[in-house]
Design an enzyme around this catalytic site. Structure first.
Site, PDB file in Angstrom:
ATOM      1  CG  ASP A 101     -11.894  -5.718   3.497  1.00 45.26           C
ATOM      2  OD1 ASP A 101     -11.350  -5.041   2.607  1.00 45.26           O
ATOM      3  OD2 ASP A 101     -12.807  -5.284   4.218  1.00 45.26           O
ATOM      4  CG  ASP A 341     -10.952  -2.060  -0.002  1.00 48.05           C
ATOM      5  OD1 ASP A 341     -10.704  -3.173   0.493  1.00 48.05           O
ATOM      6  OD2 ASP A 341     -11.987  -1.422   0.253  1.00 48.05           O
TER       7      ASP A 341
END
Length: 494
Positions: A101, A341
């Site tokens: 992440d 992201d």
């Protein structure tokens, strides 16, 4: 020790009273440096959009007779909708699957000697393999101290005394810096999920890429030992810029990392993988890529922002849609910009720009709408696309029919034009029927909020694109490529 962990498990349950009112914001700090590189393993899985959430020195030892190599590798295996890393934590190592992440800092794992409590996770646990870390099974596992830099960061405190005060240290020990109480339990929030846990230290083991016999042990690796969560069934390896992130703790944050996400069609295929590279190897010999600058957000410095200037529909003389200025700029509160992201599945764009994009696509696509699929899936544009040569295999159809739909090009700051691979725009919702297949646009609109990023560049649109995070030059590079073929070539070299 068992009673201690039981006590903190009970504390975690009480902390859930505050799950929706507390957010975490980490700050950038100095990081240890090393010249080594890592190549870690990713697998595919699903994540939903997150908005911004808000160091101790580590030692690395080589547990092999061979000299240290400049790169490390672990297998990358596809599941679906996102990407996982295998973390080898503890002594002996326990293998834990976690999300990779870039939109958060904290690395955490599902944790519990008896159970891991996950609220509203049935949709995940029924389809996704889960693994959890057991502290009692590791001889090197310890709770972090309230005085450590990691503890201060996870509690978002400008005052180093705060975590120790919460832990119950006396004023005299606070002033003297002699209190050794454990770091208090923390809560960390995501867009829809929340986790509660304790800050823990243990050994992280990674493997060499040469022949797999070289291993490196990163001692005192800091991570969240999460006993309770809401809609977060799997752990996360944070790749943000803060001191708690995995590349920061490994000493690579001043260098960079890169990844090449496999296409979704390779999900659940155990025989193919793609690399996440960390360190010198990630950024060396990459000058042929197109680079756009990392935008500096003074309010949220630990996240990766880029500036979107326009979107083109079609090739050549296709129409260029000018984007709002907040997709390349920040206001005085740090809102705006496009967050890149890996933990968000689909690219999100703000209104009314998103609706304008839909209108432009509708004007150039002449196939019938599949409105019932739109209602069922929640996607905004779904079409019935004719199958070529009456192909019946869904994955094959998805490949050969992509040219029937318009291309989409993202124009980033610094004259960077990224033509998204066709399979990154529309995706087949099932097998063909009656010589047609339904494909939906996998973009979504941002929530109508006045805070956070204006847009998010999600992992689905990053498939078959090499993405390079050059931290030294503060830029992000893009190059379309066949990630599966690249991974296969690396496998042959090994």
């Amino acid at each position: 020790m068992a009673s201690l962990f039981t006590f903190y498990t009970i504390c975690n349950l009480f902390l859930f009273v505050f799950l929706f009112s507390i957010a975490n914001h980490s700050r950038a700090r100095q990081h240890p440096k090393t010249s080594d590189s890592l190549v870690l393993g990713l697998t595919n899985i699903r994540r939903t959009i997150k908005l911004p959430k808000i160091s101790s020195t580590l030692s690395i030892k080589v547990s092999s007779q061979s000299p240290p190599t400049l790169d490390m590798m672990e297998p990358l295996r596809g599941v679906r909708d996102g990407y996982l890393i295998s973390l080898n934590l503890g002594s002996p190592p326990q293998v834990i699957q976690v999300y990779m992440d870039t939109g958060s800092d904290l690395t955490w794992v599902p944790c519990g000697n008896l159970s891991f409590n996950c609220i509203d996770c049935d949709n995940y646990t029924n389809t996704t393999p889960m693994s959890k870390f057991s502290p009692l099974q590791s001889s090197s596992c310890v709770r972090d101290s309230c005085a450590s830099e990691f503890c201060i960061n996870v509690h978002s405190s400008d005052n180093p005394y705060d975590p120790c005060s919460i832990a119950g240290c006396s004023l005299s020990t606070l002033v003297k810096g002699t209190c050794s109480r454990p770091c208090p339990s923390f809560i960390y929030t995501y867009g829809e999920g929340v986790v509660a846990g304790t800050l823990t230290r243990d050994t992280l083991t990674v493997h060499g890429s040469a022949d797999g016999s070289v291993t490196r042990e990163v001692t005192n690796f800091g991570f969240g030992c999460v006993g309770s969560s809401y809609k977060e069934p799997l752990g996360i390896a944070g790749f943000g810029k803060g001191p708690l992130s995995l590349p920061s703790q490994l000493g690579f944050l001043q260098k960079g990392f890169s990844h090449c996400f496999l296409a979704f069609k390779f999900a659940n295929n155990p025989n193919i993988s793609s690399p996440l590279v960390v360190g010198d190897l990630a950024i060396s010999s990459k000058e042929h890529l197109q680079f756009t600058p990392m935008l500096k957000n003074p309010m949220y410095p630990n996240y990766y922002y880029i500036g979107l200037e326009g979107i083109t529909i079609g090739i050549g003389s296709g129409s260029v849609i000018q984007v709002p200025t907040n997709l390349r700029d920040f206001d005085s509160s740090g809102n705006g910009g496009m967050l890149i992201d890996s933990g968000t599945t689909y690219t999100h764009l703000p209104e009314p720009f998103y609706s304008l994009l839909l209108s432009e696509l509708e004007s150039v696509i002449n196939y019938p709408r599949a409105t019932e699929v739109e209602a069922r899936t929640g996607f905004d544009l779904c079409y019935r696309i004719p199958c070529i040569n009456n192909v019946t295999n869904a994955m094959t159809t998805m490949d050969v029919d992509d040219h029937l739909l318009p291309s989409i090009t993202f124009h980033f700051i610094n004259n960077v034009s990224l033509v998204l691979p066709q399979e990154n725009n529309f995706y087949a919702m099932g097998a063909p029927r009656n010589s047609t297949v339904v494909k939906c646009l996998l973009f979504q609109s941002m929530d109508n909020e006045d805070y956070g990023p204006a847009g998010v560049f999600g992992s689905f649109q990053q498939q078959n694109v090499e993405v390079v995070y050059d931290m030294k030059m503060e830029r992000i590079g893009f190059q379309t490529m066949d990630c599966a073929s690249s991974a296969f070539k690396q496998l042959i070299k090994r």
